[in-house]
Design an enzyme around this catalytic site. Structure first.
Site, PDB file in Angstrom:
ATOM      1  CG  HIS A 138      -2.008  -1.030   1.122  1.00 12.23           C
ATOM      2  ND1 HIS A 138      -2.767  -1.408   2.201  1.00 12.23           N
ATOM      3  CD2 HIS A 138      -2.457  -1.757   0.074  1.00 12.23           C
ATOM      4  CE1 HIS A 138      -3.658  -2.318   1.811  1.00 12.23           C
ATOM      5  NE2 HIS A 138      -3.478  -2.546   0.534  1.00 12.23           N
ATOM      6  NE  ARG A 172       1.082  -3.470 -14.945  1.00  9.65           N
ATOM      7  CZ  ARG A 172       1.646  -2.306 -15.268  1.00  9.65           C
ATOM      8  NH1 ARG A 172       1.055  -1.167 -14.900  1.00  9.65           N
ATOM      9  NH2 ARG A 172       2.772  -2.260 -15.937  1.00  9.65           N
ATOM     10  NE  ARG A 205      -2.034  -8.257 -16.842  1.00  7.00           N
ATOM     11  CZ  ARG A 205      -0.811  -7.895 -16.447  1.00  7.00           C
ATOM     12  NH1 ARG A 205       0.224  -8.118 -17.234  1.00  7.00           N
ATOM     13  NH2 ARG A 205      -0.633  -7.286 -15.298  1.00  7.00           N
ATOM     14  CD  GLU A 230       2.736 -13.313 -19.346  1.00  2.06           C
ATOM     15  OE1 GLU A 230       3.407 -12.462 -18.753  1.00  2.06           O
ATOM     16  OE2 GLU A 230       1.512 -13.464 -19.148  1.00  2.06           O
ATOM     17  CG  ASN A 272       8.755  -6.725 -17.260  1.00  4.42           C
ATOM     18  OD1 ASN A 272       9.534  -6.210 -18.050  1.00  4.42           O
ATOM     19  ND2 ASN A 272       7.916  -6.027 -16.536  1.00  4.42           N
ATOM     20  CG  ASP A 273       6.153 -12.669 -16.150  1.00  4.80           C
ATOM     21  OD1 ASP A 273       6.977 -12.664 -15.219  1.00  4.80           O
ATOM     22  OD2 ASP A 273       4.941 -12.493 -15.968  1.00  4.80           O
ATOM     23  NE  ARG A 280       9.113 -10.314 -13.777  1.00  7.54           N
ATOM     24  CZ  ARG A 280       8.184  -9.405 -13.557  1.00  7.54           C
ATOM     25  NH1 ARG A 280       8.524  -8.184 -13.260  1.00  7.54           N
ATOM     26  NH2 ARG A 280       6.911  -9.721 -13.639  1.00  7.54           N
ATOM     27  CB  CYS A 297       2.643  -4.356 -22.611  1.00  5.06           C
ATOM     28  SG  CYS A 297       2.463  -6.074 -22.082  1.00  5.06           S
TER      29      CYS A 297
END
Length: 743
Positions: free
Chosen positions: A354, A461, A497, A596, A619-620, A630, A667
């Site tokens: 948070h 997201r 997504r 990915e 990234n993935d 990562r 992305c």
């Protein structure tokens, strides 16, 4: 043996200063191994310095120094492996220092102290009798050195802050980008949560005090929630709504009251309940659930402050500060006076905590996971927080401060130069159009970000609203969120997504405990196993879209064609339901998959027959191709999206997508980095989605490069052997093109 290791490590970690820590280490190690001498050498500027000993002449401490190329101790550091000899005097690397009076010692065992591949010292035990130390003794000393590496490093950092702070810096993980200069405000808990058990003389009076404290806390949290409601920060507002729920009679508030009803004082009740639940959450393996223990601690301390010293509930600051704390809480950050909190540094926390979400919403630079910073004695010291690079510089020199101020000023001027061109289309010098899209998760400022030059939303997201709720959001709640996203894009494409949780994005109310979560139950695997959740989300997206031709639905973590077929079947079911019940003229959305999981690189022909587009999650894809987590600092140096093998995979994907007439975008983080964009555009990618902070910079860059030149550059990059060489090649190109501002 394990108890001995733990006792030594804890004693060293709790020492007041470095010298005390090292002295404790050598004395306790000598006793544990029943030897006659134990010493430690610390590596300082390429020299090993005798820093503590129990057995050699204490006057030699700090005076005996040797390069790593000399002596048996140097041999240990040079080879980064133990040296165990029965008679040190007979070894060709033996070097006698008369001032240490070690000529009486024959048996010699030394092991390196290594932290993250770097030698920081050598631990040595010696004995007068000529003998080989046993394998068990060698193993014990190596284990001890491995356990002590981080502790010794932290003690050294603490000592450096106190004695020679000018160029000292700490490193961590970026949670929110930016650079700022200000003084540190180290903030711990004002009141310890651990309170002794005391019993109530008047239970009714204690209950009244408790309810008054709870009411005051509710008022504070409600005020904070309304503050963000006024700024249209729905996700941030939901954080405080979740905290308010914890104070209900059905949650922690009721638990507090029940303990008081059984005779405890209000203070003891709050302490006991909080500690009980914190212990339960901290034992969970799920990192998101572990972070919720911090919410319980935050609320417990807030209620205790209301019970014990309600007059000290406000933070008053005269000047802007950088907050340094163990783990920042949402309420802690929200209560800071506006414009007085300019940076955040924490030892704990995650990029999805948070506090990290709030930092990004506030635009406050923040880094997390900074080891040892809380107890380093930096309260009130001037800091340079370079969150973009994950660094904190302590007590920088006047020269360094001037340089950073110039850097901040230059960065602002550069950003303005970038922003001035953002309304212009991103076209290369030879007129090749590249469409730039926005990655988004929070609704905050989304409309203004889209208005500032994005061609649409390339990745929304949807898991972020799920993560900020104490339960699954209802269909109507999801519809409201998705409508706001579509409205913000003003007729431009929006790629939503579907729920992508698991791995590094767990839900507090759906615990997933796995040994290897990144290869486990996440993404489309989870939602296909829960069609009731999947169908609700799909209906909400379709309902929000209605007759608008904006919506594109993206499926995450797809690894086989069957998953695509199942997801399309559910989408068809949801489409028919919404069309029949709510929107007769409902527009059918386009559907795509995240590329990915590497196996789909070899099935793009079959994929193209099923979906309308693909989006490369760099990234993935990188972490799966390299088999590197990562988020794991132990192997993070191996994670390299510029590895030539990764680049070849990306080029292969682009070629096959063209062959099968399948639109493709990128992305991941690569799409927002100048070097990455150079290579992606060279491969032919013309749809890139990135964070808002990168849009103007990437637009500016694309308008100053030639696609023809980039194609030649790519051929050279693909022939290289590692990512470092790739960076050097593209860096040289940018310098030659007089685009140094991107380096």
């Amino acid at each position: 043996m394990l108890k001995t290791l733990r006792d030594i490590t804890q004693a060293v970690a709790s020492a007041d200063d470095l010298q005390s820590a090292l002295s404790l280490l050598v004395t306790q190690t000598k006793l544990a191994m029943a030897t006659q001498c134990c010493s430690i050498y610390i590596l300082e500027e390429h020299e090993l310095v005798l820093s503590a000993t129990d057995g050699l002449d204490p006057n030699a401490i700090g005076n005996v120094k040797m390069p790593v190329t000399q002596g048996l101790v140097g041999l240990v550091a040079e080879r980064e492996e133990p040296v165990n000899v029965a008679d040190a005097h007979l070894h060709p690397r033996f070097k006698l220092f008369s001032e240490v009076a070690e000529d009486s010692f024959r048996a010699f065992l030394a092991v390196p102290i290594i932290y993250q591949k770097l030698i920081i010292g050598v631990l040595v035990v010696q004995q007068a009798e000529a003998r080989q130390f046993s394998e068990a003794e060698e193993a014990f000393l190596m284990t001890l050195a491995a356990q002590l590496a981080m502790t010794v490093r932290e003690q050294r950092k603490r000592a450096e802050v106190a004695s020679a702070p000018n160029q000292l810096y700490y490193s961590g993980t970026t949670a929110a980008n930016g650079v700022v200069i200000a003084h540190a405000m180290v903030l711990g808990a004002d009141i310890p949560l651990e309170q002794p058990d005391t019993f109530a003389s008047d239970i009714n009076a204690e209950q009244a005090m408790l309810q008054q404290a709870l009411s005051a806390c509710r008022n504070t949290l409600s005020g904070l929630s309304q503050r963000f409601d006024g700024e249209n920060e729905k996700e941030v507002q939901s954080i405080f709504s979740a905290l308010l729920l914890l104070l209900d009679d059905t949650s922690l508030g009721g638990e507090y009251a029940r303990e008081v009803a059984q005779g405890l004082s209000a203070v003891s009740a709050v302490s006991r309940v909080s500690l009980r639940y914190i212990a339960q959450f901290q034992q969970m393996q799920d990192p998101y659930l572990q972070e919720r223990a911090n919410d319980i601690r935050d609320l417990g301390q807030r209620v205790l402050r209301q019970l014990i010293e309600p007059q000290k509930m406000h933070i008053e600051l005269d000047v802007p500060v950088i907050l340094v704390t163990k783990e920042a809480t949402a309420t802690m950050l929200a209560e800071f006076p506006q414009h007085k909190l300019v940076g955040i540094v924490t030892e704990l926390g995650g990029v999805n905590s948070h506090a990290a979400i709030l930092a990004r919403a506030f635009g406050v630079p923040a880094i997390i996971g900074v080891e040892g910073v809380l107890n380093a004695g930096i309260d009130g010291k001037q800091l340079v927080l370079n969150a973009t690079r994950g660094q904190v510089l302590v007590s920088p020199t006047p020269t360094l401060i001037r340089e950073y101020r110039q850097l901040i000023s230059a960065e602002k001027a550069l950003q303005k130069r970038f922003s001035d061109e953002l309304p212009l289309p991103a076209k290369t010098l030879d007129e090749r159009r590249v469409h730039l899209y926005l990655n988004a998760g929070l609704l905050s400022s989304l409309a203004s970000e889209i208005a500032e030059g994005a061609d649409g939303i390339g990745l929304y997201r949807t898991e972020i609203p799920f993560m900020l709720q104490p339960r699954f959001p209802s269909e109507s709640e999801q519809v409201e969120v998705y409508k706001q996203v579509l409205d913000a894009a003003i007729g431009r494409p929006v790629v939503m997504r579907t729920l992508d949780v698991g791995g590094d994005k767990p839900l507090s109310y759906l615990p997933i405990i796995e040994e290897n979560p990144f290869l486990g139950w996440r993404g489309i695997r989870l939602t296909l196993d829960h069609p009731e959740l999947f169908l609700v989300q799909l209906r909400a997206m379709l309902n929000a879209s209605a007759v608008r031709d904006q919506l594109h639905i993206l499926l995450p973590m797809v690894c086989c064609l069957d998953e695509i077929d199942q997801a399309i079947a559910y989408l068809e079911q949801a489409y028919l339901e919404v069309k029949q019940d709510l929107h007769p003229h409902l527009v059918r959305p386009k559907i795509g998959i995240m590329l990915e999981v590497p196996v789909l690189l070899f099935q793009l022909e079959e994929v193209a027959k099923r979906v309308d587009f693909v989006s490369v999650g760099s990234n993935d894809l990188t972490q799966y191709l390299l088999a590197v987590d990562r988020n794991n600092p132990r192997v993070s140096t191996l994670y390299d999206c510029y590895h030539p093998g990764i680049l070849r995979a990306l080029k292969h994907a682009r070629i096959d997508c063209d062959k099968y007439q399948l639109p493709v975008s990128v992305c991941g983080e690569l799409a927002g980095e100048p070097i990455g964009v150079i290579l992606l555009v060279a491969m032919g990618y013309d749809q890139l989605s990135m964070n808002q902070g990168s849009l103007a910079k990437i637009n500016y860059l694309i308008r100053r490069v030639s696609y023809a030149d980039l194609s030649e550059l790519l051929d050279k990059a693909l022939s290289l052997t590692n990512g470092t060489e790739v960076r050097q090649l593209v860096t040289a190109y940018l310098k030659a093109a007089q685009l140094d501002e991107f380096l």
